[in-house]
Design a protein around this motif. Sequence first.
Motif, PDB file in Angstrom:
ATOM      1  N   GLN A 109       5.362  53.036  41.440  1.00  0.00           N
ATOM      2  CA  GLN A 109       6.035  51.901  40.819  1.00  0.00           C
ATOM      3  C   GLN A 109       5.196  51.377  39.650  1.00  0.00           C
ATOM      4  O   GLN A 109       3.974  51.481  39.646  1.00  0.00           O
ATOM      5  N   GLU A 110       5.893  50.790  38.683  1.00  0.00           N
ATOM      6  CA  GLU A 110       5.195  50.144  37.583  1.00  0.00           C
ATOM      7  C   GLU A 110       4.439  48.921  38.112  1.00  0.00           C
ATOM      8  O   GLU A 110       4.849  48.305  39.094  1.00  0.00           O
ATOM      9  N   GLY A 111       3.325  48.589  37.491  1.00  0.00           N
ATOM     10  CA  GLY A 111       2.620  47.373  37.861  1.00  0.00           C
ATOM     11  C   GLY A 111       1.123  47.543  37.888  1.00  0.00           C
ATOM     12  O   GLY A 111       0.576  48.579  37.480  1.00  0.00           O
ATOM     13  N   ASP A 112       0.434  46.522  38.386  1.00  0.00           N
ATOM     14  CA  ASP A 112      -1.022  46.495  38.437  1.00  0.00           C
ATOM     15  C   ASP A 112      -1.493  46.774  39.864  1.00  0.00           C
ATOM     16  O   ASP A 112      -1.058  46.106  40.811  1.00  0.00           O
ATOM     17  N   TYR A 113      -2.422  47.712  39.979  1.00  0.00           N
ATOM     18  CA  TYR A 113      -2.952  48.129  41.283  1.00  0.00           C
ATOM     19  C   TYR A 113      -4.442  47.809  41.347  1.00  0.00           C
ATOM     20  O   TYR A 113      -5.141  47.812  40.329  1.00  0.00           O
ATOM     21  N   LEU A 114      -4.897  47.549  42.567  1.00  0.00           N
ATOM     22  CA  LEU A 114      -6.302  47.238  42.802  1.00  0.00           C
ATOM     23  C   LEU A 114      -6.870  48.195  43.841  1.00  0.00           C
ATOM     24  O   LEU A 114      -6.199  48.519  44.828  1.00  0.00           O
ATOM     25  N   GLY A 115      -8.099  48.612  43.642  1.00  0.00           N
ATOM     26  CA  GLY A 115      -8.773  49.488  44.587  1.00  0.00           C
ATOM     27  C   GLY A 115     -10.273  49.423  44.385  1.00  0.00           C
ATOM     28  O   GLY A 115     -10.774  48.610  43.586  1.00  0.00           O
ATOM     29  N   THR A 116     -10.999  50.280  45.066  1.00  0.00           N
ATOM     30  CA  THR A 116     -12.465  50.247  44.998  1.00  0.00           C
ATOM     31  C   THR A 116     -13.024  51.659  45.058  1.00  0.00           C
ATOM     32  O   THR A 116     -12.549  52.510  45.828  1.00  0.00           O
ATOM     33  N   ILE A 117     -14.040  51.906  44.242  1.00  0.00           N
ATOM     34  CA  ILE A 117     -14.853  53.124  44.330  1.00  0.00           C
ATOM     35  C   ILE A 117     -16.186  52.726  44.945  1.00  0.00           C
ATOM     36  O   ILE A 117     -16.841  51.782  44.482  1.00  0.00           O
TER      37      ILE A 117
ATOM     38  N   THR B  61     -16.600  57.499  47.812  1.00  0.00           N
ATOM     39  CA  THR B  61     -15.329  57.326  48.516  1.00  0.00           C
ATOM     40  C   THR B  61     -14.413  56.406  47.718  1.00  0.00           C
ATOM     41  O   THR B  61     -14.874  55.605  46.906  1.00  0.00           O
ATOM     42  N   PHE B  62     -13.110  56.529  47.988  1.00  0.00           N
ATOM     43  CA  PHE B  62     -12.111  55.762  47.258  1.00  0.00           C
ATOM     44  C   PHE B  62     -11.174  55.081  48.254  1.00  0.00           C
ATOM     45  O   PHE B  62     -10.792  55.662  49.269  1.00  0.00           O
ATOM     46  N   SER B  63     -10.818  53.876  47.919  1.00  0.00           N
ATOM     47  CA  SER B  63      -9.821  53.178  48.734  1.00  0.00           C
ATOM     48  C   SER B  63      -8.432  53.499  48.192  1.00  0.00           C
ATOM     49  O   SER B  63      -8.279  54.066  47.110  1.00  0.00           O
ATOM     50  N   ASN B  64      -7.409  53.151  48.970  1.00  0.00           N
ATOM     51  CA  ASN B  64      -6.052  53.215  48.441  1.00  0.00           C
ATOM     52  C   ASN B  64      -5.928  52.211  47.293  1.00  0.00           C
ATOM     53  O   ASN B  64      -6.602  51.180  47.273  1.00  0.00           O
ATOM     54  N   MET B  65      -5.044  52.502  46.361  1.00  0.00           N
ATOM     55  CA  MET B  65      -4.752  51.564  45.275  1.00  0.00           C
ATOM     56  C   MET B  65      -3.535  50.743  45.681  1.00  0.00           C
ATOM     57  O   MET B  65      -2.456  51.291  45.933  1.00  0.00           O
ATOM     58  N   THR B  66      -3.688  49.430  45.762  1.00  0.00           N
ATOM     59  CA  THR B  66      -2.645  48.531  46.262  1.00  0.00           C
ATOM     60  C   THR B  66      -2.002  47.771  45.121  1.00  0.00           C
ATOM     61  O   THR B  66      -2.702  47.202  44.268  1.00  0.00           O
ATOM     62  N   LEU B  67      -0.670  47.728  45.111  1.00  0.00           N
ATOM     63  CA  LEU B  67       0.052  46.982  44.080  1.00  0.00           C
ATOM     64  C   LEU B  67      -0.207  45.490  44.263  1.00  0.00           C
ATOM     65  O   LEU B  67       0.011  44.934  45.341  1.00  0.00           O
ATOM     66  N   ALA B  68      -0.684  44.848  43.226  1.00  0.00           N
ATOM     67  CA  ALA B  68      -1.079  43.440  43.341  1.00  0.00           C
ATOM     68  C   ALA B  68       0.088  42.544  43.720  1.00  0.00           C
ATOM     69  O   ALA B  68      -0.069  41.594  44.494  1.00  0.00           O
ATOM     70  N   SER B  69       1.279  42.828  43.206  1.00  0.00           N
ATOM     71  CA  SER B  69       2.442  41.977  43.478  1.00  0.00           C
ATOM     72  C   SER B  69       3.116  42.286  44.814  1.00  0.00           C
ATOM     73  O   SER B  69       3.935  41.506  45.286  1.00  0.00           O
ATOM     74  N   ASP B  70       2.750  43.398  45.428  1.00  0.00           N
ATOM     75  CA  ASP B  70       3.345  43.795  46.712  1.00  0.00           C
ATOM     76  C   ASP B  70       2.330  44.649  47.464  1.00  0.00           C
ATOM     77  O   ASP B  70       2.295  45.871  47.311  1.00  0.00           O
ATOM     78  N   PRO B  71       1.466  44.053  48.276  1.00  0.00           N
ATOM     79  CA  PRO B  71       0.402  44.791  48.969  1.00  0.00           C
ATOM     80  C   PRO B  71       0.914  45.930  49.838  1.00  0.00           C
ATOM     81  O   PRO B  71       0.142  46.822  50.216  1.00  0.00           O
TER      82      PRO B  71
END
Length: 1018
Positions: free
Chosen positions: A609-617, A544-554
Amino acid sequence: MQASTDSSTRRSSWAWIASASALVVLLLVFNNGNAVGNNFDGGRYYTILMVLPATVAMLACIVLQRLVNPRVLLVGCAAYEIVVVCWYSAIALDFQSWNGDALVYISSYMFVYHGGLYAAMLAGALPLSYLAFLELLPAFKRQREQGGTILQAMLRDAAWIVAIATGVLLLAKYYALGTSHLVLAAAIGVGIVRDLASARLAPPGIEETPPQGSSAQSSSKLKNVFLVLVAAFAALGLSYLWSINYMRVGDDYVAIYTVDEHDVVSDSLLGLVISEVVIALMLAIGSKRRPRIRSIVAEEGIYALSLVGLVAGEWLLVAAGARVLPVRAPLLLTPVAAALGASWLATVAATRRRESGGLLGAVWLLSGLTGWLGLCVSTDPDLDGIVLIISGVVVIVAVLSGLVAGVVNPRFVAGKQGRVGNVRRIVEWPHAEHPAMVALHKNRRAFGIIAIAALVAMPAVFTVTAAASPAQYQLLANVNNDCIFYLVDPMARIAPEYQPYFGMHGLAAPNPNITLSAAKGEYEPVHVVMKPINQAHFTVYSITFSNMTLASDPGVKILSSNWTAYTIEPVAPLSAVIQDVVVPFNRYTVSDGLNHPLWLLFHVPRTAQEGDYLGTITMVVDNKTQNPIDWHPGELLSVAFPVSLHVFNFTLPDSPTLMSNFGFSASDPAFPTVTGWFQERRMMHWSHLALPESTLGPTGGVVSVDTASLDAGVNAIHAYGTRTIGMSADSLWLGSFLPRPWFVVDGVNYTHNSVQDNSSLYRATPAWNATAREYMSMLESYLKSKTYLDWFGTNVSWHDEVYLTGNDEVDAHGAAALAEAIHVYSWVKDAVNASLPIMQTMGPNAELEAVVDIICFHTSGHEPENVRPFLAASPDHDVWIYTTCGPRFPHPTIATYGMATESRAIAWQCFIYGYSHYLIWDVATPWNAGNGYAYQGWNGGSLLYSVPGGYALSTRMEMIREGFEDYEYFTLLARSAPSAARDALLARVSGLMDGYVPTMDYRVAQALRLEIGEFLSA
């Protein structure tokens, strides 16, 4: 040191055994890798590049042994060989540490990218084995004089040689090629040190006991020429048959079937094992009978006749298509033939009054030359290499003539004069023993202990240091020491049996973090391999995969629906050799303890959007065993892998910049699905339209063109992402535009259905030319009127997308077909005045190039020098490339057996050399087992696999997408504002290929891609 009086206790020379084992292993690995690494159909060229340096080194050795103490020469040659083999081993270990492919790929990589090192190894191994054999001659002479049989002694040596070669080849296949060669280097060193330190070989200055009475034989030119010819016959016969699987004699042909490269290692190992059994049986029989062959002529003659008879017998077995057990006859009987040949040479040396190295050196050298000729012919018997074969024969004849006149001359070897008794040493030393040899002998025990300890420790030192660094693969998780998950670059293919190395304590310190970077609109894969370690069984229940969240704007997210999970399964016809079939993930259990790859694909939306995203597998797993009682569902485990994604500040074009033509039948029920896959992978369907029909007046004038059907066809093609359209035009006689009702031109009745048969009646008439010219003018005017803006803002007309299709590879169908095509193409341009370009698949051909607008070359063999003059001749000229049943490694290819980088490099090749289109006939051709190269159909490997209900993807199709995305990076870079930084990056892009050979170090390509992404984002 005197030899034992009992021949059965004669101790073998370990220097000879180790060097001969090295030669056997080098040849077997060559046989293994050459099938893949033969540069399309250039196997013979690889063979000469590998073998010729060895023959030159052998000739140099023959000359030097009269100028330098042969024992010093032996030690120097051994030291050279150890250094070269260690160098080769370190590179092979490093390559495998970041590209865990099977032995067949590693050996092919080493042949192509480090062929000089392999040639250097072979160049050292041949003289080394010769010099070690030369050192044995005093012992063989004593062996014979004391009533023993040399054949028994040689069979014992052969048993050791085959055993060592088997062990080394097993190590190469199931552990690492580099480690196997380190063991080989250690064996050479230990063998040399052990023999010299223990004075196993007769020291210089000791005169040998002369042969008794009639046992002495003088040399003669006739005897020596006979000896050379027998050796040449044996070497040529064995070498030709060695790389052949079997020949089947038909009514009027002899069909030659080469061995599938994936089976060569197993075939070689099985052959060595059976050969060992055969040699052991021969030893057992010989030890019971203990023949004392005292007749010199009989002994020498029996061995020579046996060798010739064995080679002739192999030819009979091969010609009949017979196999001895499950093993090829040449592979099985070659070790026995080698033992017979060595026994024969040793007997010849033992029966001469005085023996220099000249005669044996001549035989050794000639065997190498004829062996090269046999390998060349057997590798590819087509006539296109006849010049090379003839030149090889000329070289052999020239060398043979020189040897017969000089080195083999009986006066040079021994001389007919001279008394029998009190002869000089068998090996003639021109100088006194070297001081280093004297010191070594004096302190042999200390030197021996130190040298042997160092040499034995060498493989362990190499394999636990940086060459097999745990940093090359990232250990993601270790689940209770039952199973590991590790991260692999998408461009690496992991062999099922590959054993990843993470250091002494690496399994205790996993790093679960996954880092990605991608442009907007790009797909980015994650390649995770699951491998049970302490038990064979393991289960993955879900991914399963989570949504990928923008680190600077959750609040900004990329939805989990952009992730897709697949498993990679082995190609069925190739068993577990190639992990290539990409199928949607479903819960599965493994029970073989092998590597099982997972392919996790992420798509970055164009609106991200450009930027760094965080998520989980997250994976739900357990260690389910074969016994259901041992399974406890409540003990399921969750393994989480945090993912960080950096989205670059630029977007890939919405339609591919690199045009392509991937064939797939529009009548196939899976056509909508497949064309959808094409669009996701920036691939274009190879689409054709018939020339739209016309309405003609009573005199043949064109009244109208059916633009409605043309619009419908072009719009349908555009709908599934294709922007390149071929117009099928009945071999360019343009008859398909004729209307269904009959019409008359110059009093001749023509219809749509009969125009092809009647084309010769009208094609040269002025009225017909006027009709065709008027039709083409109306069609082209309409195509130019239909325009759209591409992603870069350029106005594109339908006319820019359409081309006329010529006959496939017409230059390969004989002079008449070529002349007809040139005539027709000239007619289309000169009489019809067509401005639509004519596309022709072809090889370099000046006549065709003069009458076509688009040349479509096969991907290998046509360097830019063939392309640039054509492009410079007209701004309307274009060059495409295509693949059929090739090329092979290392060229960019979609072949099933190829390395992943090869498929990705197709787009690199197009960008670097300016090819605007890539074409392939069909992506779903059926598997073809008859060609022996793991090809699938005419294309060298289907990109789609037939499965129940449709098709499955391949990793090669995934790599094509990666390459096409690379092409977009390169194109955007080239379109950016000129600067020193941009030009430096473009220069590095060109450096991804050396000619038509791409770098296999994908780390270089990945680092460059990241830098280009950062540059374009700035």
